[in-house]
Design a protein around this motif. Structure first.
Motif, PDB file in Angstrom:
ATOM      1  N   ARG A 185       0.831  -1.205   0.000  1.00  0.00           N
ATOM      2  CA  ARG A 185       0.000   0.000   0.000  1.00  0.00           C
ATOM      3  C   ARG A 185       0.866   1.255   0.000  1.00  0.00           C
ATOM      4  N   ASN A 186       1.903   1.264   0.798  1.00  0.00           N
ATOM      5  CA  ASN A 186       2.771   2.448   0.881  1.00  0.00           C
ATOM      6  C   ASN A 186       3.663   2.596  -0.350  1.00  0.00           C
ATOM      7  N   ARG A 187       4.206   1.473  -0.835  1.00  0.00           N
ATOM      8  CA  ARG A 187       5.171   1.527  -1.939  1.00  0.00           C
ATOM      9  C   ARG A 187       4.522   1.569  -3.318  1.00  0.00           C
ATOM     10  N   TYR A 188       3.365   0.911  -3.454  1.00  0.00           N
ATOM     11  CA  TYR A 188       2.739   0.812  -4.777  1.00  0.00           C
ATOM     12  C   TYR A 188       1.317   1.378  -4.831  1.00  0.00           C
ATOM     13  N   GLY A 221      -5.937  -1.205  -7.103  1.00  0.00           N
ATOM     14  CA  GLY A 221      -5.213   0.046  -6.911  1.00  0.00           C
ATOM     15  C   GLY A 221      -4.995   0.792  -8.204  1.00  0.00           C
ATOM     16  N   SER A 222      -4.045   1.705  -8.192  1.00  0.00           N
ATOM     17  CA  SER A 222      -3.797   2.551  -9.359  1.00  0.00           C
ATOM     18  C   SER A 222      -3.089   1.771 -10.462  1.00  0.00           C
ATOM     19  N   ASN A 223      -3.393   2.137 -11.696  1.00  0.00           N
ATOM     20  CA  ASN A 223      -2.747   1.481 -12.828  1.00  0.00           C
ATOM     21  C   ASN A 223      -1.240   1.740 -12.830  1.00  0.00           C
ATOM     22  N   LYS A 224      -0.828   2.905 -12.334  1.00  0.00           N
ATOM     23  CA  LYS A 224       0.601   3.207 -12.257  1.00  0.00           C
ATOM     24  C   LYS A 224       1.302   2.243 -11.302  1.00  0.00           C
ATOM     25  N   GLY A 225       0.667   1.987 -10.169  1.00  0.00           N
ATOM     26  CA  GLY A 225       1.230   1.044  -9.211  1.00  0.00           C
ATOM     27  C   GLY A 225       1.275  -0.367  -9.759  1.00  0.00           C
TER      28      GLY A 225
END
Length: 231
Positions: A185-188, A221-225
């Protein structure tokens, strides 16, 4: 599929057992075949007499009609307005597709799903009232590009243009580490929804769950992550 798509499908009545499919090209035939195979009553429609006859011969629909759906009176007389959901599978003839969709909505058909063959076609279908527009070629293109560039992603569900739920293989560098240790959660910006364990999925796994490379995990989560997560 995104949130707007989900809203449309939620409004469909589960007791609906009848569908009309207009346009018997490859897309329309596939829709007819699948619905008919699932036990629904399907009315297949096309302007081409040969395609109508072939639909009956191949038994991909309970009924088939040769009909010009650009004529409002033809739609009325054929009883298409009695169908709760009509799928317009006309993709290559823009004027016919758009006029048919417009006629269906003006005649009171509650749910109209229309196939688009281009971005402009999709915008025009929405302008004339299509409740849901599908763009098979674009969707297949997205899926192919993702499969080629991100082979570790097994399946994906788009929530909106920036967020998704994906089913992916656990990366090699995650092997032997717990969910808590990875700080996803914090990193990605990702949350683990499930992990495969003993040929089953463990839903909402605990933070101390060890991950093993080659197994499957489902994250949101986000596609960027997600892109950073998958090699």
């Amino acid at each position: 599929m995104n949130l707007s798509s989900l809203s449309f499908f939620r409004n469909l009545h589960p007791e609906n057992k009848q569908f009309a499919v207009i346009g018997l090209g490859r897309f329309g035939r596939a829709v007819c075949l699948t619905l008919h195979g699932l036990g629904y009553e399907v009315l297949a429609i096309d302007m081409d007499e040969k395609k109508v006859s072939q639909a009956l011969t191949d038994r991909i629909a309970a009924h088939a009609l040769e009909l010009d759906t650009t004529e409002p009176t033809a739609i009325q007389q054929a009883g298409i307005t009695d169908f709760d959901t009509v799928i317009v599978g006309i993709g290559n003839y823009l004027a016919q597709s758009i006029i048919t969709t417009l006629n269906l909505k003006e005649e009171g058909v509650k749910h109209v799903v229309a196939k688009a063959s281009s971005e402009i076609h999709m915008k025009l279908l929405k302008k004339v009232g299509a409740d849901h527009v599908v763009f098979p070629e674009r969707e297949m293109g997205y899926a192919l590009a993702r499969n080629i560039t991100k082979p570790s992603i097994l399946d994906s569900f788009e929530l909106d243009p920036e967020h998704s739920i994906v089913e992916t293989l656990v990366p090699d560098n995650f092997d032997g580490k717990t969910i808590a240790e990875l700080e996803l959660r914090n990193r990605y910006g990702l949350t683990v929804l499930a992990v495969s364990h003993d040929s089953k999925f463990e839903i909402n796994p605990p933070a101390n769950r060890l991950l093993k490379k080659g197994t499957i995990m489902v994250v949101i989560g986000s596609n960027k992550g997600i892109d950073r997560l998958t090699p």
